[in-house]
Design an enzyme around this catalytic site. Structure first.
Site, mmCIF file in Angstrom:
data_model
loop_
_atom_site.group_PDB
_atom_site.id
_atom_site.type_symbol
_atom_site.label_atom_id
_atom_site.label_comp_id
_atom_site.label_asym_id
_atom_site.label_seq_id
_atom_site.Cartn_x
_atom_site.Cartn_y
_atom_site.Cartn_z
ATOM 1 N N GLY A 36 0.810 -1.218 0.000
ATOM 2 C CA GLY A 36 0.000 0.000 0.000
ATOM 3 C C GLY A 36 0.840 1.263 0.000
ATOM 4 O O GLY A 36 2.018 1.245 -0.342
ATOM 5 N N ALA A 40 3.737 6.503 -7.742
ATOM 6 C CA ALA A 40 3.939 6.308 -9.185
ATOM 7 C C ALA A 40 4.740 5.035 -9.493
ATOM 8 O O ALA A 40 4.586 4.452 -10.567
ATOM 9 C CB ALA A 40 4.630 7.528 -9.778
ATOM 10 N N HIS A 42 4.344 2.170 -7.974
ATOM 11 C CA HIS A 42 3.336 1.095 -8.033
ATOM 12 C C HIS A 42 2.521 1.191 -9.324
ATOM 13 O O HIS A 42 2.151 0.175 -9.900
ATOM 14 C CB HIS A 42 2.396 1.175 -6.825
ATOM 15 N N GLN A 66 7.534 -9.561 7.841
ATOM 16 C CA GLN A 66 8.772 -9.129 7.202
ATOM 17 C C GLN A 66 9.404 -7.909 7.863
ATOM 18 O O GLN A 66 10.399 -7.391 7.365
ATOM 19 C CB GLN A 66 8.553 -8.886 5.706
ATOM 20 N N GLY A 152 9.002 -4.569 -8.293
ATOM 21 C CA GLY A 152 9.935 -3.497 -8.643
ATOM 22 C C GLY A 152 11.383 -3.949 -8.488
ATOM 23 O O GLY A 152 11.715 -4.725 -7.588
ATOM 24 N N LYS A 154 13.678 -1.972 -7.573
ATOM 25 C CA LYS A 154 14.319 -1.260 -6.456
ATOM 26 C C LYS A 154 14.667 -2.251 -5.348
ATOM 27 O O LYS A 154 15.713 -2.172 -4.736
ATOM 28 C CB LYS A 154 13.409 -0.161 -5.906
ATOM 29 N N VAL A 181 11.222 3.592 -10.547
ATOM 30 C CA VAL A 181 10.733 4.918 -10.956
ATOM 31 C C VAL A 181 11.353 5.938 -9.995
ATOM 32 O O VAL A 181 11.428 5.701 -8.789
ATOM 33 C CB VAL A 181 9.191 4.986 -10.892
ATOM 34 N N ARG A 192 8.389 4.791 1.892
ATOM 35 C CA ARG A 192 9.079 5.316 3.071
ATOM 36 C C ARG A 192 9.472 6.788 2.894
ATOM 37 O O ARG A 192 9.722 7.479 3.872
ATOM 38 C CB ARG A 192 10.322 4.483 3.378
#
Ligand code: PAF
Length: 284
Positions: A36, A40, A42, A66, A152, A154, A181, A192
């Site tokens: 959640g 951008a 996501h 996690q 992603g 990242k 992105v 975050r």
């Protein structure tokens, strides 16, 4: 394409039923797993998912398994109503937003244990993190029954571990990785980031700057120690940044390199106050 309006589902059995109905109708199903606080980055995952499938499910679940720090779990943003509206506006077909008590009911006891890929980089500093990720992703796959799942880049280590899990456990799901992105100044989008103060946000630019300097130097300098020193100096010059990790690894095995001979990945984790940001960049 979907088009029947957004379904919001909070029970695994209901998602199985919905997904099976799509499959029976001959549709390809894509899953975009998220925690959640959609941004951008996501939306890029959702756009990619749409290219691979007829219907797109977005899961929204802040997975307690996690998080190795309770304060980080509690501070994680949860704007669920905004997220649902974003999904509605992005032609998502179904949102799966279960409660923690639904995901992990009393008696829950089975976990998916990742292997060596989880023992490096973020693994030692975040004990149990990747085991929590593989466990929740396996559960999401079980309920959503996707043909394709989109993640992603990242979270490069997470992506590598999930690819390995899918292969090792014969899950028959295509895993698609989507490039990070970035904000116009280069900072990688992350849920975050919204926890950074204005000053920390300005300081955080040292993260992509360090990776860019390493990438540029790697054009002529193969020695990893020297490249690390270049990146580290940029992060250490920023008073609000606390450097935790800056590694150059083989992108397939995630093992540290001492010299760059082929493909390499620079990976970093940097703290700004209580917020830990990660980023990475392929070199060469
Ligand atoms: O990348 C994330 O947001 C999470 O780790 C994931 C894959 C949704 C599992 O909780």
């Amino acid at each position: 394409m979907g088009g029947a309006g957004l379904q919001v589902i909070d029970r695994p059995a209901a998602l199985v039923e919905w997904s099976d109905a799509q499959r029976t109708a001959g549709k390809q199903v894509a899953l975009v797993p998220t925690m959640g606080a959609l941004h951008a980055g996501h939306l890029a995952l959702i756009t990619e998912a749409r290219k691979h499938a007829d219907v797109v499910i977005v899961s929204i679940f802040v997975n307690p398994l996690q998080f190795n720090r309770r304060d980080d779990f509690e501070a994680y943003p949860r704007p669920i109503d905004d997220d649902i509206e974003i999904c509605r506006g992005s032609a998502v077909d179904a949102v799966y937003a279960p409660l923690a008590s639904t995901m992990y009911p009393v008696g829950f006891q089975t976990h998916v244990e990742p292997g060596a890929l989880a023992d490096v980089l973020d693994g030692p500093s975040r004990p149990g993190h990747f085991r929590g990720v593989t466990t929740v992703v396996a559960k999401l796959f079980g309920a959503a029954r996707p043909h394709v799942a989109v993640f992603g880049q990242k979270d490069f280590q997470q992506l590598a571990i999930i690819r390995r899990m899918v292969s090792d456990l014969n899950m028959s799901i295509e895993i698609v990785g989507v490039p990070t992105v970035r904000e116009p100044d280069g900072l990688a989008l992350s849920s975050r980031n919204r926890r950074l103060s204005v000053e920390q946000r300005a300081a955080a630019i040292c993260v992509p700057n360090a990776l860019a300097a390493i990438a540029e130097a790697a054009g002529t300098e193969p020695e990893v120690a020297k490249l690390q020193a270049i990146g580290q100096a940029i992060i250490e010059a920023e008073p609000l940044a606390r450097w935790e990790q800056l590694e150059i690894v083989d992108p397939d095995t995630l093992q540290s390199l001492s010299t760059i001979e082929g493909r390499a990945l620079a990976v970093t984790a940097v703290w700004f106050g209580e917020v830990r940001l990660i980023d990475n960049r392929l070199l060469g």
